[in-house]
Design a protein around this motif. Structure first.
Motif, PDB file in Angstrom:
ATOM      1  N   VAL A 135       0.467  10.992   6.756  1.00 31.39           N
ATOM      2  CA  VAL A 135       0.177  10.593   5.415  1.00 31.39           C
ATOM      3  C   VAL A 135       0.163  12.016   4.776  1.00 31.39           C
ATOM      4  CG1 VAL A 135      -1.590   9.629   3.700  1.00 31.39           C
ATOM      5  CG2 VAL A 135      -1.133   8.610   6.173  1.00 31.39           C
ATOM      6  N   VAL A 136       0.736  11.968   3.370  1.00 31.76           N
ATOM      7  CA  VAL A 136       1.130  13.162   2.629  1.00 31.76           C
ATOM      8  C   VAL A 136       0.537  12.678   1.154  1.00 31.76           C
ATOM      9  CG1 VAL A 136       2.589  14.334   3.926  1.00 31.76           C
ATOM     10  CG2 VAL A 136       3.460  12.781   2.214  1.00 31.76           C
ATOM     11  N   ASP A 137       0.299  13.835   0.462  1.00 34.55           N
ATOM     12  CA  ASP A 137      -0.234  13.435  -1.041  1.00 34.55           C
ATOM     13  C   ASP A 137       1.092  13.239  -1.849  1.00 34.55           C
ATOM     14  OD1 ASP A 137      -2.921  13.829  -0.586  1.00 34.55           O
ATOM     15  OD2 ASP A 137      -2.831  15.868  -0.877  1.00 34.55           O
ATOM     16  N   GLU A 138       2.039  13.992  -1.654  1.00 31.12           N
ATOM     17  CA  GLU A 138       3.306  13.852  -2.386  1.00 31.12           C
ATOM     18  C   GLU A 138       4.493  14.184  -1.516  1.00 31.12           C
ATOM     19  OE1 GLU A 138       5.423  12.491  -4.633  1.00 31.12           O
ATOM     20  OE2 GLU A 138       4.225  12.954  -6.164  1.00 31.12           O
ATOM     21  N   LYS A 168       7.066  10.280   6.674  1.00 28.85           N
ATOM     22  CA  LYS A 168       5.901  10.619   5.745  1.00 28.85           C
ATOM     23  C   LYS A 168       5.717   9.944   4.793  1.00 28.85           C
ATOM     24  CE  LYS A 168       7.174  15.906   5.144  1.00 28.85           C
ATOM     25  NZ  LYS A 168       7.746  16.606   4.067  1.00 28.85           N
ATOM     26  N   LEU A 169       4.464   9.506   4.641  1.00 28.96           N
ATOM     27  CA  LEU A 169       4.005   8.447   3.805  1.00 28.96           C
ATOM     28  C   LEU A 169       2.989   8.888   2.616  1.00 28.96           C
ATOM     29  CD1 LEU A 169       2.852   5.800   6.807  1.00 28.96           C
ATOM     30  CD2 LEU A 169       5.050   5.793   5.456  1.00 28.96           C
ATOM     31  N   VAL A 170       3.261   8.136   1.479  1.00 32.48           N
ATOM     32  CA  VAL A 170       2.272   8.485   0.434  1.00 32.48           C
ATOM     33  C   VAL A 170       1.742   6.993   0.024  1.00 32.48           C
ATOM     34  CG1 VAL A 170       2.200   8.994  -2.066  1.00 32.48           C
ATOM     35  CG2 VAL A 170       3.824  10.244  -0.567  1.00 32.48           C
ATOM     36  N   TRP A 187       0.646  -1.269   0.090  1.00 32.40           N
ATOM     37  CA  TRP A 187       0.054  -0.083  -0.103  1.00 32.40           C
ATOM     38  C   TRP A 187       0.902   1.287   0.066  1.00 32.40           C
ATOM     39  CZ3 TRP A 187       1.294   2.607   4.271  1.00 32.40           C
ATOM     40  CH2 TRP A 187       1.867   1.781   5.415  1.00 32.40           C
ATOM     41  N   LEU A 188       2.257   1.125   0.136  1.00 32.63           N
ATOM     42  CA  LEU A 188       3.016   2.344   0.254  1.00 32.63           C
ATOM     43  C   LEU A 188       3.766   2.683  -0.947  1.00 32.63           C
ATOM     44  CD1 LEU A 188       4.371   4.065   2.557  1.00 32.63           C
ATOM     45  CD2 LEU A 188       6.165   2.738   2.480  1.00 32.63           C
ATOM     46  N   GLU A 189       3.354   4.033  -1.641  1.00 31.29           N
ATOM     47  CA  GLU A 189       4.130   4.265  -2.693  1.00 31.29           C
ATOM     48  C   GLU A 189       5.450   4.927  -2.445  1.00 31.29           C
ATOM     49  OE1 GLU A 189       2.881   4.121  -5.812  1.00 31.29           O
ATOM     50  OE2 GLU A 189       1.046   3.011  -5.367  1.00 31.29           O
ATOM     51  N   LYS A 190       5.470   5.976  -1.398  1.00 31.26           N
ATOM     52  CA  LYS A 190       6.695   6.625  -1.187  1.00 31.26           C
ATOM     53  C   LYS A 190       6.946   6.773   0.406  1.00 31.26           C
ATOM     54  CE  LYS A 190       7.432   9.635  -5.178  1.00 31.26           C
ATOM     55  NZ  LYS A 190       7.717  10.927  -5.653  1.00 31.26           N
ATOM     56  N   PHE A 191       7.912   6.797   0.961  1.00 30.70           N
ATOM     57  CA  PHE A 191       8.151   7.374   2.382  1.00 30.70           C
ATOM     58  C   PHE A 191       9.604   8.374   2.416  1.00 30.70           C
ATOM     59  CE2 PHE A 191      11.170   3.652   1.767  1.00 30.70           C
ATOM     60  CZ  PHE A 191      12.119   3.963   2.553  1.00 30.70           C
TER      61      PHE A 191
END
Length: 265
Positions: A246-249, A209-211, A192-196
């Motif tokens: 959780v952030v958008d980008e 931070k999690l995207v 489920w994790l795109e970026k961190f």
């Protein structure tokens, strides 16, 4: 680098079928990851040169899978140019000794012995307009003078452990960002994790931070990150304060690089 642009890149690569593709490590991996997730297969086989970021093993594996060719790592900076290159053995980076003199120094400026990790310091040998003498790049690395299996006898940088500003500082020591990247991307690798991005605000306070994927329920973040927190505490200490947001980008730096770890102390 959004999905529309990645698709355009993949179409253009298939259309032009270049002999060589050069790109930032993070961008090449993003393209490869998108192609794998969307089952996109390129027609040709391509040699790839990766630079401007760390070529992690999982990056190399994904990029080679999609582009169906060897990936070669390259090390350099904008102000110093290309400093070192990987050969066909993929065992460290051969220094361009005719153009750059590379040293590994301690924090107090002393030369370290072969195999010790320290600050990469470079002197340019061909920049007659503005020579850079013992220029501290900001990266940490290890040097070897052993001859490579390829037969070339130039000095090699056999390990680049990242920017000194990306090192986590705990109890007078440092922890490489590679530990964090491996923990998130390999050990746990949540789908489920795109970026961190891990930000160290002080020795005991961390913000992560999690995207996340659009399909993932944000209310489950605390539960799903608990195993990661537990593993972080084993290394950082049980008394650290770890907060997830959780952030958008997460933006790249002005030079286009992506920072997984940011130390603000």
């Amino acid at each position: 680098l959004d999905n529309d642009l990645i698709e355009r890149y993949l179409l253009e690569i298939d259309r032009w079928s270049p002999d060589l593709i050069i790109g930032y490590a993070d961008s090449l991996f993003a393209i490869a990851k998108y192609a794998i997730n969307n089952k996109i297969k390129l027609k040709g086989r391509f040699k790839v040169v990766s630079s401007a970021g760390t070529l992690f093993p999982e990056y190399r594996k994904a990029i080679e899978s999609v582009f169906r060719g060897n990936v070669y790592n390259r090390y350099g900076t904008r102000e110093l140019g290309n400093i070192a290159f990987e050969c066909e053995q993929h065992d460290g980076l051969h220094i361009s000794m005719s153009t750059h003199h590379v040293e590994i120094l301690s924090d107090d400026g002393h030369t370290l012995t072969e195999g010790e990790n320290g600050n990469i310091v470079v002197t340019t040998l061909t920049n007659y307009s503005m020579p850079l003498l013992r220029y501290k790049v900001g990266d940490m690395g290890v040097l070897t003078k052993k001859e490579c299996r390829c037969g070339r006898s130039t000095d090699r940088i056999v390990d680049i452990s990242g920017r000194s500003s990306d090192m986590i500082k705990i109890n007078g020591g440092i922890i490489s960002p590679f530990f964090i990247i491996h923990l998130f991307g390999v050990v746990h690798n949540p789908q489920w994790l795109e970026k961190f991005q891990v930000i160290q605000k002080s020795e005991k306070i961390f913000i992560i931070k999690l995207v996340i994927n659009n399909d993932f329920d944000k209310t489950k973040v605390i539960r799903e990150t608990a195993p990661i927190t537990k593993d972080l505490e084993k290394v950082l200490g049980l008394d650290v304060n770890i907060n997830y947001t959780v952030v958008d980008e997460i933006q790249n730096t002005e030079s286009g690089k992506y920072r997984y770890v940011v130390c603000e102390i």
